[in-house]
Design a protein around this motif. Structure first.
Motif, PDB file in Angstrom:
ATOM      1  N   SER A  56       0.839  -1.190   0.000  1.00 58.64           N
ATOM      2  CA  SER A  56       0.000   0.000   0.000  1.00 58.64           C
ATOM      3  C   SER A  56       0.875   1.240   0.000  1.00 58.64           C
ATOM      4  O   SER A  56       2.066   1.188   0.340  1.00 58.64           O
ATOM      5  N   PRO A  57       0.318   2.386  -0.374  1.00 56.94           N
ATOM      6  CA  PRO A  57       1.090   3.626  -0.284  1.00 56.94           C
ATOM      7  C   PRO A  57       1.680   3.852   1.101  1.00 56.94           C
ATOM      8  O   PRO A  57       2.849   4.247   1.234  1.00 56.94           O
ATOM      9  N   ALA A  58       0.905   3.579   2.147  1.00 50.89           N
ATOM     10  CA  ALA A  58       1.393   3.777   3.505  1.00 50.89           C
ATOM     11  C   ALA A  58       2.557   2.843   3.824  1.00 50.89           C
ATOM     12  O   ALA A  58       3.524   3.234   4.489  1.00 50.89           O
ATOM     13  N   ALA A  59       2.482   1.596   3.342  1.00 50.16           N
ATOM     14  CA  ALA A  59       3.555   0.634   3.601  1.00 50.16           C
ATOM     15  C   ALA A  59       4.845   1.047   2.910  1.00 50.16           C
ATOM     16  O   ALA A  59       5.943   0.883   3.462  1.00 50.16           O
ATOM     17  N   ILE A  60       4.729   1.591   1.702  1.00 52.76           N
ATOM     18  CA  ILE A  60       5.926   2.044   0.977  1.00 52.76           C
ATOM     19  C   ILE A  60       6.571   3.210   1.707  1.00 52.76           C
ATOM     20  O   ILE A  60       7.796   3.249   1.896  1.00 52.76           O
ATOM     21  N   ALA A  61       5.767   4.168   2.138  1.00 47.96           N
ATOM     22  CA  ALA A  61       6.298   5.321   2.857  1.00 47.96           C
ATOM     23  C   ALA A  61       6.988   4.891   4.149  1.00 47.96           C
ATOM     24  O   ALA A  61       8.078   5.380   4.482  1.00 47.96           O
ATOM     25  N   GLN A  62       6.370   3.971   4.875  1.00 54.89           N
ATOM     26  CA  GLN A  62       6.959   3.506   6.121  1.00 54.89           C
ATOM     27  C   GLN A  62       8.256   2.750   5.869  1.00 54.89           C
ATOM     28  O   GLN A  62       9.237   2.894   6.617  1.00 54.89           O
ATOM     29  N   ALA A  63       8.282   1.941   4.807  1.00 53.70           N
ATOM     30  CA  ALA A  63       9.501   1.204   4.467  1.00 53.70           C
ATOM     31  C   ALA A  63      10.634   2.165   4.140  1.00 53.70           C
ATOM     32  O   ALA A  63      11.780   1.965   4.563  1.00 53.70           O
ATOM     33  N   ALA A  64      10.325   3.230   3.384  1.00 57.17           N
ATOM     34  CA  ALA A  64      11.348   4.213   3.050  1.00 57.17           C
ATOM     35  C   ALA A  64      11.903   4.862   4.314  1.00 57.17           C
ATOM     36  O   ALA A  64      13.125   5.036   4.456  1.00 57.17           O
ATOM     37  N   ARG A  65      11.032   5.177   5.225  1.00 57.27           N
ATOM     38  CA  ARG A  65      11.484   5.797   6.479  1.00 57.27           C
ATOM     39  C   ARG A  65      12.338   4.827   7.290  1.00 57.27           C
ATOM     40  O   ARG A  65      13.388   5.196   7.815  1.00 57.27           O
ATOM     41  N   ASN A  66      11.889   3.568   7.388  1.00 58.71           N
ATOM     42  CA  ASN A  66      12.632   2.576   8.161  1.00 58.71           C
ATOM     43  C   ASN A  66      14.009   2.313   7.566  1.00 58.71           C
ATOM     44  O   ASN A  66      14.961   1.999   8.288  1.00 58.71           O
ATOM     45  N   LEU A  67      14.105   2.434   6.238  1.00 53.61           N
ATOM     46  CA  LEU A  67      15.366   2.174   5.547  1.00 53.61           C
ATOM     47  C   LEU A  67      16.287   3.392   5.512  1.00 53.61           C
ATOM     48  O   LEU A  67      17.398   3.317   4.996  1.00 53.61           O
ATOM     49  N   GLY A  68      15.815   4.494   6.038  1.00 55.05           N
ATOM     50  CA  GLY A  68      16.633   5.704   6.039  1.00 55.05           C
ATOM     51  C   GLY A  68      16.726   6.376   4.686  1.00 55.05           C
ATOM     52  O   GLY A  68      17.681   7.106   4.415  1.00 55.05           O
ATOM     53  N   CYS A  69      15.729   6.159   3.829  1.00 52.75           N
ATOM     54  CA  CYS A  69      15.741   6.754   2.492  1.00 52.75           C
ATOM     55  C   CYS A  69      15.222   8.191   2.554  1.00 52.75           C
ATOM     56  O   CYS A  69      14.224   8.479   3.218  1.00 52.75           O
ATOM     57  N   LYS A  70      15.898   9.058   1.835  1.00 52.14           N
ATOM     58  CA  LYS A  70      15.468  10.452   1.744  1.00 52.14           C
ATOM     59  C   LYS A  70      14.228  10.590   0.875  1.00 52.14           C
ATOM     60  O   LYS A  70      13.418  11.497   1.068  1.00 52.14           O
ATOM     61  N   SER A  71      14.090   9.677  -0.113  1.00 51.37           N
ATOM     62  CA  SER A  71      13.016   9.814  -1.092  1.00 51.37           C
ATOM     63  C   SER A  71      12.541   8.462  -1.590  1.00 51.37           C
ATOM     64  O   SER A  71      13.193   7.431  -1.376  1.00 51.37           O
ATOM     65  N   VAL A  72      11.393   8.493  -2.255  1.00 52.09           N
ATOM     66  CA  VAL A  72      10.841   7.335  -2.967  1.00 52.09           C
ATOM     67  C   VAL A  72      10.750   7.716  -4.437  1.00 52.09           C
ATOM     68  O   VAL A  72      10.272   8.809  -4.775  1.00 52.09           O
ATOM     69  N   ALA A  73      11.231   6.827  -5.317  1.00 50.49           N
ATOM     70  CA  ALA A  73      11.199   7.094  -6.758  1.00 50.49           C
ATOM     71  C   ALA A  73      10.221   6.161  -7.448  1.00 50.49           C
ATOM     72  O   ALA A  73      10.229   4.948  -7.222  1.00 50.49           O
ATOM     73  N   PHE A  74       9.395   6.739  -8.297  1.00 51.77           N
ATOM     74  CA  PHE A  74       8.497   5.982  -9.169  1.00 51.77           C
ATOM     75  C   PHE A  74       9.245   5.828 -10.489  1.00 51.77           C
ATOM     76  O   PHE A  74       9.435   6.808 -11.221  1.00 51.77           O
ATOM     77  N   THR A  75       9.676   4.624 -10.818  1.00 50.75           N
ATOM     78  CA  THR A  75      10.645   4.440 -11.895  1.00 50.75           C
ATOM     79  C   THR A  75      10.509   3.045 -12.485  1.00 50.75           C
ATOM     80  O   THR A  75       9.529   2.354 -12.231  1.00 50.75           O
ATOM     81  N   TYR A  76      11.483   2.636 -13.294  1.00 54.39           N
ATOM     82  CA  TYR A  76      11.532   1.351 -14.010  1.00 54.39           C
ATOM     83  C   TYR A  76      10.541   1.301 -15.170  1.00 54.39           C
ATOM     84  O   TYR A  76      10.903   0.935 -16.275  1.00 54.39           O
ATOM     85  N   ASN A  77       9.255   1.621 -14.919  1.00 58.73           N
ATOM     86  CA  ASN A  77       8.341   1.930 -16.013  1.00 58.73           C
ATOM     87  C   ASN A  77       7.747   3.308 -15.722  1.00 58.73           C
ATOM     88  O   ASN A  77       8.007   3.879 -14.666  1.00 58.73           O
ATOM     89  N   ASP A  78       7.011   3.870 -16.651  1.00 55.63           N
ATOM     90  CA  ASP A  78       6.607   5.268 -16.505  1.00 55.63           C
ATOM     91  C   ASP A  78       5.493   5.432 -15.468  1.00 55.63           C
ATOM     92  O   ASP A  78       4.427   4.843 -15.606  1.00 55.63           O
ATOM     93  N   PRO A  79       5.729   6.234 -14.417  1.00 58.04           N
ATOM     94  CA  PRO A  79       4.708   6.387 -13.374  1.00 58.04           C
ATOM     95  C   PRO A  79       3.460   7.138 -13.822  1.00 58.04           C
ATOM     96  O   PRO A  79       2.436   7.085 -13.134  1.00 58.04           O
ATOM     97  N   VAL A  80       3.518   7.818 -14.953  1.00 59.97           N
ATOM     98  CA  VAL A  80       2.316   8.487 -15.443  1.00 59.97           C
ATOM     99  C   VAL A  80       1.172   7.495 -15.592  1.00 59.97           C
ATOM    100  O   VAL A  80       0.028   7.809 -15.264  1.00 59.97           O
ATOM    101  N   ILE A  81       1.466   6.279 -16.038  1.00 59.14           N
ATOM    102  CA  ILE A  81       0.372   5.331 -16.296  1.00 59.14           C
ATOM    103  C   ILE A  81      -0.207   4.750 -15.014  1.00 59.14           C
ATOM    104  O   ILE A  81      -1.312   4.223 -15.023  1.00 59.14           O
ATOM    105  N   PHE A  82       0.528   4.839 -13.889  1.00 70.41           N
ATOM    106  CA  PHE A  82      -0.069   4.448 -12.604  1.00 70.41           C
ATOM    107  C   PHE A  82      -0.173   5.673 -11.705  1.00 70.41           C
ATOM    108  O   PHE A  82       0.108   5.641 -10.512  1.00 70.41           O
ATOM    109  N   ALA A  83      -0.633   6.759 -12.290  1.00 71.28           N
ATOM    110  CA  ALA A  83      -0.658   8.063 -11.616  1.00 71.28           C
ATOM    111  C   ALA A  83      -1.402   8.023 -10.285  1.00 71.28           C
ATOM    112  O   ALA A  83      -0.946   8.602  -9.293  1.00 71.28           O
ATOM    113  N   GLU A  84      -2.551   7.357 -10.239  1.00 69.46           N
ATOM    114  CA  GLU A  84      -3.330   7.331  -8.999  1.00 69.46           C
ATOM    115  C   GLU A  84      -2.536   6.684  -7.865  1.00 69.46           C
ATOM    116  O   GLU A  84      -2.517   7.185  -6.725  1.00 69.46           O
TER     117      GLU A  84
END
Length: 366
Positions: A116-144
Motif C-alpha cells: 500500500s502507499p502507507a507501507a511504501i512510505a513507512q519502508a522508506a522511512r525505516n530504511l533511512g531513504c530520503k526519497s521514494v522514486a516511481f521508476t523502471y516503467n513510466d509512473p504516469v500510467i499508474f498516476a493514482e
C-alpha cells in the motif's frame, strides 16, 4: 466483461464517456477509446463496465534501494538513498527500451510484490531513504497509485521522485507534478520523426511537460537523453536540443547524456561510443548549459559537478559514489560563493546498501 479476478481494480481518473458508447482515456495524448473490457495502449488502464480502472494499484515489479544519482539526479540531495519501484506497462512503445521486460510486460504475474502507499512510505522511512522514486516503467500510467504514495510519503517527511517520459495531458500533468519533489524526464530525441518512428509518440507534449515543470511547479527537474548511434546523436540535433533547453528552461537544468546498449527491438545498433557522449557534453556546455553529465560509461569528468563560476570540482563522483563534496551547507561554491542550482542539505548523505524488508519486496528487479 470484468477484469481478471486477481488484478487490483482501483478507480481511475482522467476519462470521459463518448457518444458512441466508448469511453476515452484522458491521461496521455494517446487518447485511447475503449469498449468494455478493453485496455489502453499502456495495458494497465482498463474499461470495466461503464468506468475505467487501474489494474496495477498496490502492485509492483520490484523494490530496490538506490543512490539518488542512479535515477539520474545529481542535484537533488546528492549521496542520499532512494527507495525505487515500478509496476508494469508503458504508454510509449520505444523500440530501444532498456527496461523492456517491465515496461512492455503484458503478464500480471510480473507484479509479485504488493504494498500500500502507507507501507511504501513507512519502508522508506525505516530504511533511512530520503526519497521514494516511481521508476523502471513510466509512473504516469499508474498516476493514482503514485500520487497516493506521494501523499503517504510526504506525511512521513519523505521526498518523491518521478522518472518519466513526460507524455501526459495537461490535467493529469498538473495533478501529478504537484505531488513530485523532483523529476528526471527522458527527452528521447529532438525530432518528431524519431518520436513517431521509434517511440510511437510525439515530441511536442514532452516539451510542454518540460516547460510546465520549470515554469509552473516547484519540482526539481533534470533531463536525460539516451544517445543512439545513427538515430539521435548528430551534432545538429544535440545542438538544437541544447539551444531549446537554454531558451525555454534556462541554463540551470542539469542534462544527462546516456549511452545506449543494444536491447529489445534494436539489437543491431551498436553501443554508443564514449566519444559521442563526451562530444555531446561539450556541445551542451558551449551552448551555455551549466551542468552536463554523461551516463552508462565510466567518465570521471562527466560524473563530476563543477562550479559554473570558477570551474572548481565541487562534487567528485566515480559512477554513483561521491568521492569528494565541497559545497557549502547552503549550496554555494566555497571558493567563489557561486550558488549551485539544486536541492542540498546542510550535511551530505552517504549512500549505503540496505536490505529490503521481506514483507515489502521479496523480489528485487535491479
Amino acid at each position: 466483461m470484468k477484469a481478471e479476478h486477481h488484478e487490483a481494480q482501483h478507480p481511475a481518473r482522467y476519462w470521459h464517456p463518448l457518444k458512441d458508447g466508448r469511453i476515452q482515456c484522458d491521461l496521455c495524448p494517446r487518447d485511447c477509446r475503449l469498449h468494455d473490457g478493453q485496455r489502453g495502449a499502456c495495458f494497465v488502464r482498463q474499461r470495466v463496465g461503464a468506468e475505467m480502472v487501474l489494474t496495477t494499484y498496490g502492485r509492483s515489479s520490484g523494490f530496490c534501494v538506490d543512490p539518488i544519482e542512479k535515477k539520474p539526479l545529481n542535484h537533488f540531495y546528492p549521496g542520499s538513498s532512494v527507495l525505487s519501484f515500478g509496476t508494469a506497462g508503458c504508454n510509449l512503445a520505444c523500440k530501444f527500451c532498456q527496461n523492456w521486460d517491465i515496461s512492455k510486460s503484458r503478464e500480471m504475474d510480473r507484479l509479485q510484490d504488493q504494498a500500500s502507499p502507507a507501507a511504501i512510505a513507512q519502508a522508506a522511512r525505516n530504511l533511512g531513504c530520503k526519497s521514494v522514486a516511481f521508476t523502471y516503467n513510466d509512473p504516469v500510467i499508474f498516476a493514482e497509485y503514485a500520487m497516493d504514495t506521494a501523499d503517504a510519503c510526504h506525511a512521513q517527511g519523505i521526498q518523491t521522485v518521478a522518472v518519466t517520459a513526460g507524455y501526459v495531458h495537461a490535467e493529469a500533468r498538473r495533478d501529478f507534478f504537484a505531488k513530485m519533489d523532483a523529476a528526471n524526464v527522458d527527452l528521447k530525441a529532438f525530432t518528431e520523426g524519431f518520436y513517431y518512428r521509434l517511440t510511437g509518440a510525439h515530441l511536442a507534449p514532452v516539451l510542454e511537460t518540460l516547460e510546465y515543470i520549470v515554469q509552473e511547479t516547484s519540482t526539481w527537474l533534470e533531463i536525460t537523453t539516451l544517445l543512439i548511434p545513427g538515430h539521435n546523436d548528430s551534432e545538429a540535433e544535440i545542438g538544437a536540443e541544447c539551444a531549446w533547453i537554454m531558451d525555454h528552461l534556462g541554463p540551470d537544468v542539469p542534462l544527462h547524456f546516456s549511452a545506449f546498449h543494444p536491447d529489445y527491438r534494436m539489437p543491431e545498433v551498436p553501443p554508443t561510443p564514449a566519444a559521442t557522449l563526451t562530444q555531446a557534453r561539450q556541445i551542451a556546455l558551449a551552448a551555455g548549459l551549466r551542468y552536463v553529465y554523461t551516463g552508462n560509461i565510466h567518465d570521471a569528468t562527466g560524473d563530476t559537478t563543477y562550479c559554473p563560476g570558477c570551474g572548481a570540482p565541487l562534487i567528485t563522483r566515480d559512477w554513483y559514489t561521491i568521492l569528494d563534496y565541497q559545497l557549502t551547507p547552503d549550496g554555494h561554491c566555497p571558493h567563489c560563493q557561486y550558488p549551485v542550482a539544486g536541492r542540498f542539505e546542510r550535511q551530505i548523505s552517504r549512500f549505503e546498501r540496505r536490505r529490503i524488508p521481506h514483507h515489502i519486496a521479496p523480489v528485487i528487479k535491479r
